[in-house]
Design a protein around this motif. Structure first.
Motif, PDB file in Angstrom:
ATOM      1  N   CYS A 141       0.811  -1.228   0.000  1.00 48.18           N
ATOM      2  CA  CYS A 141       0.000   0.000   0.000  1.00 48.18           C
ATOM      3  C   CYS A 141       0.841   1.273   0.000  1.00 48.18           C
ATOM      4  CB  CYS A 141      -0.962   0.008   1.184  1.00 48.18           C
ATOM      5  SG  CYS A 141      -2.157  -1.354   1.155  1.00 48.18           S
ATOM      6  N   TYR A 147      -2.944   4.360   2.290  1.00 53.25           N
ATOM      7  CA  TYR A 147      -4.108   3.575   2.669  1.00 53.25           C
ATOM      8  C   TYR A 147      -4.365   3.709   4.171  1.00 53.25           C
ATOM      9  CZ  TYR A 147      -6.611  -0.790   3.821  1.00 53.25           C
ATOM     10  OH  TYR A 147      -7.494  -1.719   4.302  1.00 53.25           O
ATOM     11  N   ASN A 148      -5.556   4.129   4.530  1.00 52.37           N
ATOM     12  CA  ASN A 148      -5.935   4.284   5.936  1.00 52.37           C
ATOM     13  C   ASN A 148      -7.458   4.265   6.028  1.00 52.37           C
ATOM     14  OD1 ASN A 148      -6.368   4.923   8.593  1.00 52.37           O
ATOM     15  ND2 ASN A 148      -5.068   6.761   8.603  1.00 52.37           N
ATOM     16  N   PRO A 149      -8.058   3.072   6.140  1.00 52.45           N
ATOM     17  CA  PRO A 149      -9.523   2.961   6.156  1.00 52.45           C
ATOM     18  C   PRO A 149     -10.176   3.806   7.239  1.00 52.45           C
ATOM     19  CG  PRO A 149      -8.511   0.806   5.941  1.00 52.45           C
ATOM     20  CD  PRO A 149      -7.405   1.762   6.249  1.00 52.45           C
ATOM     21  N   SER A 150      -9.531   3.961   8.392  1.00 49.82           N
ATOM     22  CA  SER A 150     -10.141   4.735   9.472  1.00 49.82           C
ATOM     23  C   SER A 150     -10.285   6.203   9.108  1.00 49.82           C
ATOM     24  CB  SER A 150      -9.309   4.600  10.755  1.00 49.82           C
ATOM     25  OG  SER A 150      -8.015   5.154  10.572  1.00 49.82           O
ATOM     26  N   ARG A 153      -9.553   6.466   3.587  1.00 48.70           N
ATOM     27  CA  ARG A 153      -8.680   6.233   2.431  1.00 48.70           C
ATOM     28  C   ARG A 153      -8.580   4.731   2.215  1.00 48.70           C
ATOM     29  NH1 ARG A 153      -5.592  10.311   5.246  1.00 48.70           N
ATOM     30  NH2 ARG A 153      -3.980   8.780   5.807  1.00 48.70           N
ATOM     31  N   ASN A 154      -9.380   4.233   1.298  1.00 52.57           N
ATOM     32  CA  ASN A 154      -9.564   2.795   1.146  1.00 52.57           C
ATOM     33  C   ASN A 154      -8.813   2.180  -0.029  1.00 52.57           C
ATOM     34  OD1 ASN A 154     -11.463   2.530   3.350  1.00 52.57           O
ATOM     35  ND2 ASN A 154     -12.931   3.624   2.032  1.00 52.57           N
ATOM     36  N   CYS A 156      -5.601   0.854  -1.917  1.00 57.16           N
ATOM     37  CA  CYS A 156      -4.264   0.336  -1.653  1.00 57.16           C
ATOM     38  C   CYS A 156      -3.598   0.044  -2.983  1.00 57.16           C
ATOM     39  CB  CYS A 156      -4.339  -0.941  -0.821  1.00 57.16           C
ATOM     40  SG  CYS A 156      -2.801  -1.882  -0.766  1.00 57.16           S
ATOM     41  N   PRO A 412      -6.374  -7.221   5.414  1.00 59.17           N
ATOM     42  CA  PRO A 412      -7.530  -6.539   4.820  1.00 59.17           C
ATOM     43  C   PRO A 412      -7.703  -6.924   3.351  1.00 59.17           C
ATOM     44  CG  PRO A 412      -6.144  -4.997   6.045  1.00 59.17           C
ATOM     45  CD  PRO A 412      -5.379  -6.271   5.934  1.00 59.17           C
ATOM     46  N   ALA A 414      -8.762  -5.230   0.986  1.00 59.41           N
ATOM     47  CA  ALA A 414      -8.340  -4.161   0.080  1.00 59.41           C
ATOM     48  C   ALA A 414      -6.872  -4.316  -0.319  1.00 59.41           C
ATOM     49  CB  ALA A 414      -8.552  -2.795   0.734  1.00 59.41           C
TER      50      ALA A 414
END
Length: 425
Positions: A141, A147-150, A153-154, A156, A412, A414
């Motif tokens: 990623c 990439y940072n889903p929290s 930013r989904n 990768c 993950p 992703a």
């Protein structure tokens, strides 16, 4: 593979010189760009000794021991050359008094065995690769933004989706090549306490990678390493573990031995040597540096290299050696990173070529750092035949293991579905 002794072409190797005789005594020097030899190479040894000797001479220890031979190290050598203990020893060595590390200066400062041709060639390679035994990087990623889903930013994207982590001066990968696992397994067989000490509670996780297949239907190794990377604390623990592991001499020796194998860089270097031998040529020191740097960065094929050499010799049987390397550089080029590769190649023949470079060559060399083979004392005036590739590697996994459900869930989806971000080519 036994060491080859190439009698054919020895006279030509001696005569076809592209470096001036005045450079023959150089071990290391700062030319137009710093050299980087790593925290454990000859340059760091020299820097430590310089500081000790300056202090003994009543002068301040001025340089950081970082393996970088730049203006600071040059200036420190200049200062040390004025100390009473060194003035008579360097009286006839203008290069040493100007801040170059010559063989005379090495003998006065360090004594004992001087850095080998292979070590000095490795310095040039390390300068380009700009990494060390203590450095590991994750390759999951690398999108921007990260990439940072929290944070919503989904996406990768990984630049090299088959290389999950890289480590060390040769860029050993923990992916399909399994170089990382092979080095660690080698260390674990002889000094298992090193892995335990470096990785602590993650030591068993490190050893688990030895038994996981890559590119199987379950994407076992990729998924497992992704699960480690996805946990920020474990991700950092592994990074710190490699940092600690790379400080151990036994680990560095195992790493170097792996890359000397005929299955890896050793076999690639042997390909270049074979192409030279087939054309009646014996490699010089500068040739070997060129081979080593090319082998760390590309995968050579015998036929095209042999043809490029034969064509250069057909045009001029007495072609100076730099012309041979130039012929390879211009006619055997990788499909990607072509300018980058050319800039590195030119470093190994600019000493002979001088102002006979094309604008493309000169520009590529300037962009890639302005190094010269002579900065590490590699010359065409001396043949180099002291090379033997190590034994081939056994890369199979005798008893491959399967992932647990928990290990699969740790990665993950992703990351496994990696794709290019919108607008990225």
């Amino acid at each position: 593979m036994k060491a080859r002794k190439w009698a054919l072409g020895l006279l030509a190797a001696t005569m076809a010189c592209g470096s001036s005789p005045g450079l023959a005594d150089i071990v290391y020097r700062f030319g137009q760009a710093p050299l980087f030899d790593g925290r454990y190479g000859p340059v760091a040894v020299v820097q430590t000794r310089i500081n000790e000797e300056l202090a003994g001479c009543g002068k301040p220890a001025t340089i950081t021991v970082d393996g970088v031979f730049g203006p600071g190290t040059r200036n420190a050598l200049r200062a040390l050359a004025t100390c009473p203990g060194y003035v008579p020893k360097l009286a006839n060595d203008a290069d040493a008094r100007a801040g170059s590390l010559t063989t005379t200066y090495w003998d006065a400062l360090i004594g004992g065995e001087r850095p080998s041709v292979d070590q000095r060639a490795r310095t040039l390679m390390l300068t380009y690769e700009n990494t060390d035994y203590t450095r590991m990087e994750w390759n999951f990623c690398q999108s921007s933004p990260l990439y940072n889903p929290s944070a919503g930013r989904n996406v990768c994207f990984s630049n090299d989706p088959r290389s999950y982590l890289t480590w060390g001066p040769n860029g050993a990968t923990g992916g399909g090549g399994r170089e990382v696992q092979l080095v660690l397994a080698m260390v674990d067989r002889t000094s298992p306490m090193l892995i335990d000490q470096a990785f602590g509670i993650e030591a068993s996780a490190i050893r688990r990678t030895f038994q996981l297949r890559d590119r199987d239907a379950q994407r076992s190794l990729e998924t497992y390493l992704c699960g480690v990377w996805a946990d920020a604390s474990r991700r950092e623990a592994w990074r710190q573990g490699f940092n600690a592991l790379g400080r151990a001499p036994d680990v560095r020796a195992a790493y170097d031995n792996l890359y000397r194998s005929s299955s890896l860089d050793g076999g690639k270097i042997a390909t270049f040597i074979q192409a030279y031998s087939d054309n009646g040529l014996t490699p010089t020191e500068a040739d070997y540096g060129f081979f080593k740097d090319r082998s760390a960065h590309t995968s050579p094929s015998l036929g095209p290299i042999r043809t490029a050499i034969s064509q250069a010799l057909a045009a001029d049987r007495s072609a100076p050696r730099w012309r041979i390397r130039q012929a390879i550089a211009l006619n055997v080029r990788p499909g990607s990173q072509r300018a980058d590769r050319l800039g590195r190649d030119v470093a190994f023949y600019i000493d002979g070529a001088g102002d006979r470079l094309s604008q493309e060559e000169l520009s590529a060399w300037q962009q890639r750092g302005r190094l010269r083979a002579s900065d590490a004392g590699l010359a065409d005036t001396r043949p180099f035949t002291d090379f033997s590739a190590g034994p081939a590697l056994e890369t199979g996994i005798a008893q491959p293991e399967n992932l647990t459900d928990a290990e699969r869930r740790a990665c993950p989806q992703a990351v496994l579905d990696t794709r290019r971000p919108e607008g990225r080519p």
